[in-house]
Write a protein that holds these residues in place. Structure first.
Motif, PDB file in Angstrom:
ATOM      1  N   VAL A 265      32.900  33.168  46.441  1.00  0.00           N
ATOM      2  CA  VAL A 265      32.894  34.069  45.285  1.00  0.00           C
ATOM      3  C   VAL A 265      32.668  33.223  44.032  1.00  0.00           C
ATOM      4  CG1 VAL A 265      34.229  35.754  43.941  1.00  0.00           C
ATOM      5  CG2 VAL A 265      34.540  35.612  46.427  1.00  0.00           C
ATOM      6  N   PRO A 266      31.573  33.446  43.313  1.00  0.00           N
ATOM      7  CA  PRO A 266      30.625  34.562  43.416  1.00  0.00           C
ATOM      8  C   PRO A 266      29.315  34.229  44.119  1.00  0.00           C
ATOM      9  CG  PRO A 266      30.332  33.525  41.303  1.00  0.00           C
ATOM     10  CD  PRO A 266      31.405  32.722  42.029  1.00  0.00           C
ATOM     11  N   ALA A 267      29.181  33.014  44.657  1.00  0.00           N
ATOM     12  CA  ALA A 267      27.878  32.607  45.199  1.00  0.00           C
ATOM     13  C   ALA A 267      27.358  33.603  46.227  1.00  0.00           C
ATOM     14  CB  ALA A 267      27.991  31.209  45.803  1.00  0.00           C
ATOM     15  N   ASP A 268      28.247  34.018  47.153  1.00  0.00           N
ATOM     16  CA  ASP A 268      27.831  34.981  48.181  1.00  0.00           C
ATOM     17  C   ASP A 268      28.058  36.430  47.727  1.00  0.00           C
ATOM     18  OD1 ASP A 268      27.153  32.884  49.905  1.00  0.00           O
ATOM     19  OD2 ASP A 268      29.213  32.738  50.648  1.00  0.00           O
ATOM     20  N   ILE A 269      29.231  36.699  47.212  1.00  0.00           N
ATOM     21  CA  ILE A 269      29.560  38.051  46.744  1.00  0.00           C
ATOM     22  C   ILE A 269      30.294  37.922  45.413  1.00  0.00           C
ATOM     23  CG2 ILE A 269      30.862  40.165  47.199  1.00  0.00           C
ATOM     24  CD1 ILE A 269      30.513  39.703  50.161  1.00  0.00           C
ATOM     25  N   ALA A 270      29.732  38.509  44.368  1.00  0.00           N
ATOM     26  CA  ALA A 270      30.396  38.550  43.064  1.00  0.00           C
ATOM     27  C   ALA A 270      31.350  39.739  43.024  1.00  0.00           C
ATOM     28  CB  ALA A 270      29.359  38.670  41.951  1.00  0.00           C
ATOM     29  N   GLY A 273      36.455  43.837  38.368  1.00  0.00           N
ATOM     30  CA  GLY A 273      37.414  44.938  38.393  1.00  0.00           C
ATOM     31  C   GLY A 273      37.472  45.656  37.058  1.00  0.00           C
ATOM     32  N   ILE A 274      38.455  46.541  36.925  1.00  0.00           N
ATOM     33  CA  ILE A 274      38.745  47.243  35.670  1.00  0.00           C
ATOM     34  C   ILE A 274      40.248  47.156  35.429  1.00  0.00           C
ATOM     35  CG2 ILE A 274      38.890  49.499  34.536  1.00  0.00           C
ATOM     36  CD1 ILE A 274      36.337  50.311  35.672  1.00  0.00           C
ATOM     37  N   GLY A 275      40.631  46.846  34.208  1.00  0.00           N
ATOM     38  CA  GLY A 275      42.054  46.837  33.872  1.00  0.00           C
ATOM     39  C   GLY A 275      42.432  45.811  32.830  1.00  0.00           C
ATOM     40  N   GLY A 276      41.760  44.648  32.851  1.00  0.00           N
ATOM     41  CA  GLY A 276      42.065  43.620  31.870  1.00  0.00           C
ATOM     42  C   GLY A 276      43.456  43.036  31.981  1.00  0.00           C
ATOM     43  N   ILE A 277      44.066  43.066  33.198  1.00  0.00           N
ATOM     44  CA  ILE A 277      45.430  42.553  33.327  1.00  0.00           C
ATOM     45  C   ILE A 277      45.438  41.037  33.165  1.00  0.00           C
ATOM     46  CG2 ILE A 277      46.114  44.479  34.790  1.00  0.00           C
ATOM     47  CD1 ILE A 277      45.997  42.597  37.186  1.00  0.00           C
ATOM     48  N   GLU A 278      46.538  40.516  32.654  1.00  0.00           N
ATOM     49  CA  GLU A 278      46.607  39.084  32.357  1.00  0.00           C
ATOM     50  C   GLU A 278      46.476  38.233  33.616  1.00  0.00           C
ATOM     51  OE1 GLU A 278      49.255  36.110  29.564  1.00  0.00           O
ATOM     52  OE2 GLU A 278      50.186  37.899  30.402  1.00  0.00           O
ATOM     53  N   GLU A 279      46.936  38.742  34.741  1.00  0.00           N
ATOM     54  CA  GLU A 279      46.855  37.986  35.991  1.00  0.00           C
ATOM     55  C   GLU A 279      45.427  37.546  36.294  1.00  0.00           C
ATOM     56  OE1 GLU A 279      47.797  38.724  40.751  1.00  0.00           O
ATOM     57  OE2 GLU A 279      48.549  40.129  39.250  1.00  0.00           O
ATOM     58  N   GLY A 280      44.440  38.354  35.898  1.00  0.00           N
ATOM     59  CA  GLY A 280      43.050  38.018  36.169  1.00  0.00           C
ATOM     60  C   GLY A 280      42.582  36.755  35.481  1.00  0.00           C
ATOM     61  N   ARG A 281      43.201  36.396  34.359  1.00  0.00           N
ATOM     62  CA  ARG A 281      42.832  35.158  33.662  1.00  0.00           C
ATOM     63  C   ARG A 281      43.196  33.929  34.470  1.00  0.00           C
ATOM     64  NH1 ARG A 281      46.070  34.882  28.487  1.00  0.00           N
ATOM     65  NH2 ARG A 281      44.970  32.889  28.357  1.00  0.00           N
ATOM     66  N   PHE A 282      44.209  34.049  35.335  1.00  0.00           N
ATOM     67  CA  PHE A 282      44.762  32.873  36.002  1.00  0.00           C
ATOM     68  C   PHE A 282      44.499  32.854  37.507  1.00  0.00           C
ATOM     69  CE2 PHE A 282      47.266  33.768  32.200  1.00  0.00           C
ATOM     70  CZ  PHE A 282      47.159  32.551  31.536  1.00  0.00           C
ATOM     71  N   SER A 283      43.781  33.857  38.012  1.00  0.00           N
ATOM     72  CA  SER A 283      43.437  33.846  39.433  1.00  0.00           C
ATOM     73  C   SER A 283      42.375  32.783  39.691  1.00  0.00           C
ATOM     74  CB  SER A 283      42.920  35.224  39.866  1.00  0.00           C
ATOM     75  OG  SER A 283      41.733  35.552  39.158  1.00  0.00           O
ATOM     76  N   PRO A 285      38.961  32.435  41.965  1.00  0.00           N
ATOM     77  CA  PRO A 285      38.387  32.261  40.622  1.00  0.00           C
ATOM     78  C   PRO A 285      38.965  33.269  39.639  1.00  0.00           C
ATOM     79  CG  PRO A 285      36.883  33.492  42.004  1.00  0.00           C
ATOM     80  CD  PRO A 285      38.010  33.069  42.908  1.00  0.00           C
ATOM     81  N   SER A 286      38.853  32.969  38.344  1.00  0.00           N
ATOM     82  CA  SER A 286      39.309  33.928  37.345  1.00  0.00           C
ATOM     83  C   SER A 286      38.461  35.195  37.451  1.00  0.00           C
ATOM     84  CB  SER A 286      39.229  33.327  35.942  1.00  0.00           C
ATOM     85  OG  SER A 286      37.914  32.895  35.658  1.00  0.00           O
ATOM     86  N   LEU A 287      39.085  36.333  37.129  1.00  0.00           N
ATOM     87  CA  LEU A 287      38.493  37.635  37.439  1.00  0.00           C
ATOM     88  C   LEU A 287      37.713  38.214  36.270  1.00  0.00           C
ATOM     89  CD1 LEU A 287      38.277  40.022  39.443  1.00  0.00           C
ATOM     90  CD2 LEU A 287      40.372  40.936  38.407  1.00  0.00           C
ATOM     91  N   SER A 288      36.458  38.565  36.531  1.00  0.00           N
ATOM     92  CA  SER A 288      35.694  39.365  35.576  1.00  0.00           C
ATOM     93  C   SER A 288      36.254  40.788  35.581  1.00  0.00           C
ATOM     94  CB  SER A 288      34.213  39.383  35.948  1.00  0.00           C
ATOM     95  OG  SER A 288      33.639  38.101  35.825  1.00  0.00           O
ATOM     96  N   ILE A 331      34.704  41.538  30.089  1.00  0.00           N
ATOM     97  CA  ILE A 331      35.070  40.115  30.055  1.00  0.00           C
ATOM     98  C   ILE A 331      34.506  39.465  31.319  1.00  0.00           C
ATOM     99  CG2 ILE A 331      36.945  38.452  29.946  1.00  0.00           C
ATOM    100  CD1 ILE A 331      38.684  40.639  28.714  1.00  0.00           C
ATOM    101  N   ALA A 332      33.502  38.641  31.150  1.00  0.00           N
ATOM    102  CA  ALA A 332      32.853  37.977  32.286  1.00  0.00           C
ATOM    103  C   ALA A 332      33.507  36.628  32.538  1.00  0.00           C
ATOM    104  CB  ALA A 332      31.367  37.802  32.012  1.00  0.00           C
ATOM    105  N   ARG A 333      33.998  36.440  33.782  1.00  0.00           N
ATOM    106  CA  ARG A 333      34.664  35.189  34.139  1.00  0.00           C
ATOM    107  C   ARG A 333      34.055  34.635  35.435  1.00  0.00           C
ATOM    108  NH1 ARG A 333      39.987  38.120  33.089  1.00  0.00           N
ATOM    109  NH2 ARG A 333      40.526  37.715  30.907  1.00  0.00           N
ATOM    110  N   GLU A 334      34.817  33.783  36.103  1.00  0.00           N
ATOM    111  CA  GLU A 334      34.270  33.027  37.236  1.00  0.00           C
ATOM    112  C   GLU A 334      33.922  33.886  38.441  1.00  0.00           C
ATOM    113  OE1 GLU A 334      36.884  28.997  36.237  1.00  0.00           O
ATOM    114  OE2 GLU A 334      37.472  30.332  37.869  1.00  0.00           O
ATOM    115  N   SER A 335      34.569  35.019  38.638  1.00  0.00           N
ATOM    116  CA  SER A 335      34.315  35.801  39.845  1.00  0.00           C
ATOM    117  C   SER A 335      32.922  36.433  39.859  1.00  0.00           C
ATOM    118  CB  SER A 335      35.377  36.896  40.007  1.00  0.00           C
ATOM    119  OG  SER A 335      35.275  37.860  38.982  1.00  0.00           O
ATOM    120  N   THR A 336      32.242  36.417  38.696  1.00  0.00           N
ATOM    121  CA  THR A 336      30.841  36.853  38.677  1.00  0.00           C
ATOM    122  C   THR A 336      29.914  35.762  38.160  1.00  0.00           C
ATOM    123  OG1 THR A 336      31.106  37.829  36.470  1.00  0.00           O
ATOM    124  CG2 THR A 336      31.424  39.291  38.372  1.00  0.00           C
ATOM    125  N   LEU A 337      30.403  34.903  37.281  1.00  0.00           N
ATOM    126  CA  LEU A 337      29.540  33.882  36.680  1.00  0.00           C
ATOM    127  C   LEU A 337      29.632  32.528  37.357  1.00  0.00           C
ATOM    128  CD1 LEU A 337      30.157  34.551  32.856  1.00  0.00           C
ATOM    129  CD2 LEU A 337      28.369  35.486  34.339  1.00  0.00           C
TER     130      LEU A 337
END
Length: 342
Positions: A265-270, A273-283, A285-288, A331-337
């Protein structure tokens, strides 16, 4: 016992009524009398009982917030924002959870008057909230993903537009086989239905026909549900190159399932999500995500309720209900970029 108004009056040599007039800021008090009462207040360390004063004025200073579940980081963060927005007004916020059950939503609305709660901020799932609010005469503001009832103040996010934004982000990255995880499995699922509509709109704009095999229902909206849905999708033999998940928790669970199977992730599958929860910043990969701006949502809800209660300096308003749609941001982060280059 802390000093009371009776002690202040006795020390100042005035009646309790006069002492009360000074404490409550009435202007028709002689300056010398006001000075004596103030000196007594300072000497005794008297603190007015603001709660009792509010009750005498028909207000308790307590409002309620009812959300489907507090275990969800989304609703927990929303509750925190509501408390922060209410604090400058001197409000206490009582928080309850409904479990998304209509009977609990009814009970909470019906019970406000019995518990001397001034008003309610409610995120309804099942009840026709306008009917209940009008019947009980409860000052209330509704939260949700669309304007479902124009008979009550409502702060909403445009779920379809947010879903379309998430899907367009994946399309701009060159992804074409985009799964939708969290698709509704029944017509009554309003919020998932709106998100599915936004997803399909974005695909149609790109000239891509929806593939029913890519629209995967989930048993719930949490991490285990996202992991199970992604595992089922991979086992079905349908291989996406991206996944739009209807909540951040579904997305985090989907990422876990992918990584456990050796899918990059994301090379094979990007994944987004929806929600903007703070946990996504620290996962990892970090969550878009699409951030619905909970701080703005909470502030608007508190402000609307204050106006309905007359908390903006005037009398309680009988103005027509207002409906406000809060802007979202992607917010685009590592899980897609992917990870940035070192």
């Amino acid at each position: 016992m802390p000093p009371g108004l009776k002690d202040v009056a006795a020390r100042a040599g005035v009646s309790i009524k006069t002492a009360s007039n000074v404490v409550n800021g009435y202007v028709h008090v002689a300056p010398a009398t006001r000075a004596r009462v103030q000196a007594a207040i300072d000497a005794l360390g008297y603190v007015p009982n603001s709660a009792a004063r509010r009750l005498r004025g028909g207000r308790s200073g307590v409002v309620a917030l009812a959300v489907p579940e507090l275990r969800s980081p989304y609703f927990a963060e929303l509750a925190g924002q509501v408390v922060a927005a209410a604090e400058p007004r001197g409000w206490t916020v009582l928080i309850d959870q409904t479990g998304g059950r209509g009977d609990r939503e009814h009970d909470i609305v019906a019970g406000l008057r019995r518990h001397a709660i001034d008003g309610l901020i409610l995120s309804p799932v099942e009840i026709p909230a306008g009917d209940v609010i009008l019947r009980h005469g409860v000052p209330a503001v509704l939260l949700g993903e669309r304007i479902k009832d124009e008979r009550a103040d409502h702060v909403a996010i445009d779920a379809a537009a947010a879903a379309a934004a998430a899907t367009r982000h994946l399309l701009r990255l060159g992804r074409r086989r985009i799964a939708a995880i969290g698709a509704p499995d029944r017509p009554s699922a309003v919020a998932p239905g709106l998100r599915l509509a936004g997803y399909r709109t974005a695909l149609a704009e790109a000239g891509i026909a929806p593939d029913p095999r890519m629209e995967i229902p989930a048993d719930g909206l949490g991490r285990p549900d996202g992991a199970a849905a992604m595992a089922w999708l991979l086992d079905s033999g349908v291989r996406p190159d991206a996944a739009f998940c209807f909540t951040d928790l579904l997305a985090l669970g989907a990422i876990r399932a992918l990584l456990e199977r050796g899918v990059a992730v994301p090379a094979d599958i990007a994944v987004i999500g929806i929600g903007g929860i703070e946990e996504g910043r620290f996962s990892t990969p970090s969550l878009s995500t699409v951030d619905p701006d909970l701080e703005r949502t909470a502030q608007l809800a508190v402000d609307l309720l204050a106006e309905r209660l007359g908390g903006t300096g005037g009398p309680a308003t009988a103005a027509p209900p207002r409906q406000i749609c809060v802007e979202h941001r992607l917010i685009a982060r590592e899980s897609t970029l992917g990870r940035p280059a070192p």
